[in-house]
Design a protein around this motif. Structure first.
Motif, PDB file in Angstrom:
ATOM      1  N   VAL A 371      -0.544 -59.337 -73.744  1.00 41.55           N
ATOM      2  CA  VAL A 371      -1.729 -58.436 -73.255  1.00 41.55           C
ATOM      3  C   VAL A 371      -0.869 -59.092 -70.820  1.00 41.55           C
ATOM      4  O   VAL A 371      -0.292 -60.088 -70.943  1.00 41.55           O
ATOM      5  CB  VAL A 371      -2.725 -59.111 -73.772  1.00 41.55           C
ATOM      6  CG1 VAL A 371      -3.639 -59.001 -71.908  1.00 41.55           C
ATOM      7  CG2 VAL A 371      -2.882 -58.815 -74.948  1.00 41.55           C
ATOM      8  N   THR A 372      -0.963 -57.613 -70.368  1.00 43.35           N
ATOM      9  CA  THR A 372      -0.865 -57.906 -69.303  1.00 43.35           C
ATOM     10  C   THR A 372      -2.522 -57.745 -68.211  1.00 43.35           C
ATOM     11  O   THR A 372      -2.384 -56.566 -68.511  1.00 43.35           O
ATOM     12  CB  THR A 372       0.638 -57.365 -68.722  1.00 43.35           C
ATOM     13  OG1 THR A 372       0.900 -57.649 -67.285  1.00 43.35           O
ATOM     14  CG2 THR A 372       0.547 -55.426 -68.786  1.00 43.35           C
ATOM     15  N   ASN A 373      -2.723 -58.482 -67.468  1.00 36.99           N
ATOM     16  CA  ASN A 373      -3.709 -58.033 -66.780  1.00 36.99           C
ATOM     17  C   ASN A 373      -3.499 -57.315 -65.354  1.00 36.99           C
ATOM     18  O   ASN A 373      -3.177 -57.961 -63.983  1.00 36.99           O
ATOM     19  CB  ASN A 373      -5.090 -59.189 -66.068  1.00 36.99           C
ATOM     20  CG  ASN A 373      -6.144 -59.132 -65.379  1.00 36.99           C
ATOM     21  OD1 ASN A 373      -6.677 -57.520 -65.035  1.00 36.99           O
ATOM     22  ND2 ASN A 373      -6.469 -59.921 -65.283  1.00 36.99           N
ATOM     23  N   PHE A 381      -5.351 -48.557 -63.415  1.00 41.67           N
ATOM     24  CA  PHE A 381      -4.543 -48.967 -64.852  1.00 41.67           C
ATOM     25  C   PHE A 381      -2.979 -48.828 -64.339  1.00 41.67           C
ATOM     26  O   PHE A 381      -2.539 -48.742 -63.693  1.00 41.67           O
ATOM     27  CB  PHE A 381      -5.222 -47.224 -66.254  1.00 41.67           C
ATOM     28  CG  PHE A 381      -4.140 -45.920 -65.426  1.00 41.67           C
ATOM     29  CD1 PHE A 381      -3.424 -45.494 -65.391  1.00 41.67           C
ATOM     30  CD2 PHE A 381      -5.908 -45.422 -64.937  1.00 41.67           C
ATOM     31  CE1 PHE A 381      -3.433 -44.325 -65.162  1.00 41.67           C
ATOM     32  CE2 PHE A 381      -5.738 -44.500 -64.719  1.00 41.67           C
ATOM     33  CZ  PHE A 381      -4.602 -43.858 -64.295  1.00 41.67           C
ATOM     34  N   GLY A 382      -2.794 -49.148 -65.989  1.00 43.92           N
ATOM     35  CA  GLY A 382      -0.923 -49.110 -65.766  1.00 43.92           C
ATOM     36  C   GLY A 382       0.268 -48.674 -66.645  1.00 43.92           C
ATOM     37  O   GLY A 382      -0.655 -47.721 -67.623  1.00 43.92           O
ATOM     38  N   THR A 383       1.331 -48.363 -66.882  1.00 43.65           N
ATOM     39  CA  THR A 383       1.472 -48.211 -68.512  1.00 43.65           C
ATOM     40  C   THR A 383       2.771 -49.369 -67.908  1.00 43.65           C
ATOM     41  O   THR A 383       4.188 -48.846 -68.315  1.00 43.65           O
ATOM     42  CB  THR A 383       2.420 -46.628 -68.154  1.00 43.65           C
ATOM     43  OG1 THR A 383       2.924 -46.998 -66.595  1.00 43.65           O
ATOM     44  CG2 THR A 383       1.821 -45.533 -68.131  1.00 43.65           C
ATOM     45  N   ALA A 395      -2.577 -53.615 -70.864  1.00 45.66           N
ATOM     46  CA  ALA A 395      -2.493 -53.614 -69.454  1.00 45.66           C
ATOM     47  C   ALA A 395      -4.478 -53.601 -69.904  1.00 45.66           C
ATOM     48  O   ALA A 395      -4.853 -52.356 -69.997  1.00 45.66           O
ATOM     49  CB  ALA A 395      -1.617 -52.570 -68.324  1.00 45.66           C
ATOM     50  N   LEU A 396      -4.921 -54.521 -69.105  1.00 44.72           N
ATOM     51  CA  LEU A 396      -6.113 -54.436 -68.698  1.00 44.72           C
ATOM     52  C   LEU A 396      -5.918 -54.101 -66.997  1.00 44.72           C
ATOM     53  O   LEU A 396      -5.943 -54.695 -66.090  1.00 44.72           O
ATOM     54  CB  LEU A 396      -6.286 -56.001 -68.551  1.00 44.72           C
ATOM     55  CG  LEU A 396      -5.945 -56.825 -70.106  1.00 44.72           C
ATOM     56  CD1 LEU A 396      -6.788 -57.906 -70.139  1.00 44.72           C
ATOM     57  CD2 LEU A 396      -7.073 -55.791 -71.288  1.00 44.72           C
ATOM     58  N   PHE A 421     -10.071 -49.770 -67.031  1.00 46.43           N
ATOM     59  CA  PHE A 421      -9.007 -48.859 -68.087  1.00 46.43           C
ATOM     60  C   PHE A 421      -8.194 -49.738 -68.953  1.00 46.43           C
ATOM     61  O   PHE A 421      -7.942 -50.812 -68.663  1.00 46.43           O
ATOM     62  CB  PHE A 421      -8.624 -47.956 -67.697  1.00 46.43           C
ATOM     63  CG  PHE A 421      -9.388 -46.878 -66.782  1.00 46.43           C
ATOM     64  CD1 PHE A 421      -9.734 -45.196 -67.683  1.00 46.43           C
ATOM     65  CD2 PHE A 421      -9.796 -46.807 -65.980  1.00 46.43           C
ATOM     66  CE1 PHE A 421      -9.604 -43.738 -67.088  1.00 46.43           C
ATOM     67  CE2 PHE A 421     -10.856 -45.582 -65.102  1.00 46.43           C
ATOM     68  CZ  PHE A 421     -10.760 -44.381 -66.155  1.00 46.43           C
ATOM     69  N   LEU A 422      -8.212 -50.134 -70.226  1.00 45.36           N
ATOM     70  CA  LEU A 422      -6.727 -50.441 -70.957  1.00 45.36           C
ATOM     71  C   LEU A 422      -5.977 -49.026 -71.438  1.00 45.36           C
ATOM     72  O   LEU A 422      -6.389 -48.035 -71.414  1.00 45.36           O
ATOM     73  CB  LEU A 422      -7.916 -50.854 -72.135  1.00 45.36           C
ATOM     74  CG  LEU A 422      -9.211 -51.817 -72.432  1.00 45.36           C
ATOM     75  CD1 LEU A 422      -9.344 -51.980 -74.044  1.00 45.36           C
ATOM     76  CD2 LEU A 422      -8.936 -52.612 -71.302  1.00 45.36           C
TER      77      LEU A 422
END
Length: 456
Positions: A371-373, A381-383, A395-396, A421-422
């Motif tokens: 898990v990365t914040n 959000f990210g990919t 990604a949090l 967003f998750l």
């Protein structure tokens, strides 16, 4: 007397080697059990390696900056007791016989001869330089035809500005590409791309090959050429390796975390007074992920050739930010077995020791999901790229107050809600879209269904 071989321990599932960064003991020093003997750096963590026995250090097999493979003997320690194969200790006579003394003298003489031979390696004459250069650096300079004047222009990144093997090899690579100036040293305070890589790690040879391929980029007048640092090369290699290994695909979901935010605001002060720990959002998210992994065990897997390894334990990697902007990934072992208090204490402890470079090798290995914040850096959000050999990473995104349609029995209305967003990246070779989507939906449902009256 007997001899004990101190080997490089296993540092993680995907770690096969490490760089020796510092010797904490010298030949002849007395060593206590569990006392650190040397420091190493991998692409994931810096760590001290302790002795398993008491005794005296009599031999060092590697020098600083050398690459050591897992299982190789790094040091030899002379002990006052015999170590049996089963690990038991048998008493021996601590007094040396005359023959043993003679043998020790012979061994010492052999070591001195080896040391003299190492120093006497034919190298380019650098007597005109005021800088210190190791025999290895001098020998590379001789082989590559580097003059003293050129050697003096190389910016050293080693201790007290010393030129390391990596520095001179980078200079050689630049010269071969037609760049005459020595690469500038890394400037402190400039964050490298996000990746759990140690600054002290020596670049992987394959990473060097990947990055040093000829480029079609045009260099115009006034353009600044910035060489990739050691960590930059490792980052590029690991990122490219993961992308080429896994078939990355993403699922995104928006989550209403208003209940979580309100509950935490109401609870955090009482929690800190009672437990002496801060209550952040991270342990709440980790609890939700642990629940989802237990419900969807086929996300908690790894792929080995044509075989899927279904993991028994749920060990969640937690990407923690370091002061220099990089990340390291300590692992929360058996996360599904922790209550929220235990999760909060574990998260705070690992994050604190990660920032202080005090993690143990065992604490950054064995992860089954990560898990990365990204919300920490303001990203919605990210990919994220999968942390091999896992098959998923979550990604949090940042929590934001947003206008939202609220459905009630009396009708719909607009209200202010806390949302985020998750982003779930997963390996499409073994995790299909249905499973990947259901997993992140489970996390979202758990957070949206948070009990505002929950006691902790």
């Amino acid at each position: 007397m007997s001899k004990f071989e101190l080997k490089l321990p296993q540092m993680g599932e995907s770690v096969a080697e490490a760089t020796l960064t510092t010797w904490l003991k010298e030949v002849g020093d007395t060593i206590e059990m569990d006392e650190a003997v040397f420091e190493i750096a991998t692409d994931k963590v810096d760590s001290e390696v302790p002795s398993e026995v008491e005794g005296k250090l009599i031999e060092k097999r590697f020098d600083v900056d050398d690459i050591i493979k897992v299982g190789e003997v790094v040091a030899v320690i002379e002990t006052a007791a015999g170590i049996e194969k089963d690990g038991s200790v048998s008493a021996v006579n601590p007094l040396k016989t005359e023959k043993q003394v003679e043998q020790s003298i012979v061994q010492l003489e052999e070591q001195l001869v080896k040391a003299e031979e190492a120093v006497a390696v034919p190298v380019q004459n650098v007597s005109g330089s005021e800088r210190f250069y190791s025999p290895l650096v001098k020998n590379i300079a001789k082989q590559e035809g580097i003059s003293v004047a050129e050697l003096d222009t190389i910016a050293g990144t080693g201790k007290e500005g010393r030129v390391t093997k990596n520095d001179i090899l980078a200079f050689v690579a630049y010269r071969k590409r037609g760049v005459n100036d020595a690469p500038e040293p890394e400037k402190p305070g400039i964050a490298e791309p996000i990746k759990e890589v140690s600054e002290k790690e020596e670049p992987n040879i394959e990473a060097e090959k990947t990055i040093s391929k000829p480029s079609n980029a045009n260099v115009a007048d006034g353009d600044e050429i910035i060489p990739l640092s050691r960590m930059g090369k490792l980052i590029a290699h690991h990122m490219a390796e993961s992308i080429s290994t896994s078939a990355h695909v993403q699922s995104f979901i928006e989550v209403d975390v208003t209940n979580v935010v309100n509950w935490r605001n109401k609870t955090k002060k009482v929690f800190e007074e009672r437990e002496g720990e801060k209550l952040t959002f991270t342990p709440i998210f980790m609890e939700a992920v642990a629940v989802a992994l237990k419900k969807h065990p086929m996300v908690n897997i790894s792929l080995d050739g044509d075989q899927v390894i279904k993991k028994k334990n749920i060990n969640i990697g937690m990407a923690a930010a370091l002061p220099d902007g990089n990340l390291i990934v300590p692992v929360i072992k058996n996360a599904d077995q922790l209550n929220l208090v235990g999760m909060a204490k574990t998260v705070n402890d690992l994050a604190s020791r990660a920032r202080n470079n005090a993690l143990k090798p065992d604490e950054i290995k064995g992860g089954t999901y990560t898990v990365t914040n990204v919300g920490t850096f303001g990203s919605v959000f990210g990919t994220p790229i999968i942390n091999q050999p896992q098959v998923g990473i979550l990604a949090l995104g940042a929590i934001r107050k947003m206008p939202s349609v609220i459905e009630t029995p009396e009708g719909d209305f607009i209200g202010i809600r806390s949302k985020m967003f998750l982003s779930h990246s997963y390996d499409h070779r073994v995790v299909n879209g249905a499973l990947g989507g259901m997993f992140v939906k489970t996390v979202a449902d758990y957070l949206e269904g948070w009990d505002v009256n929950r006691e902790i």
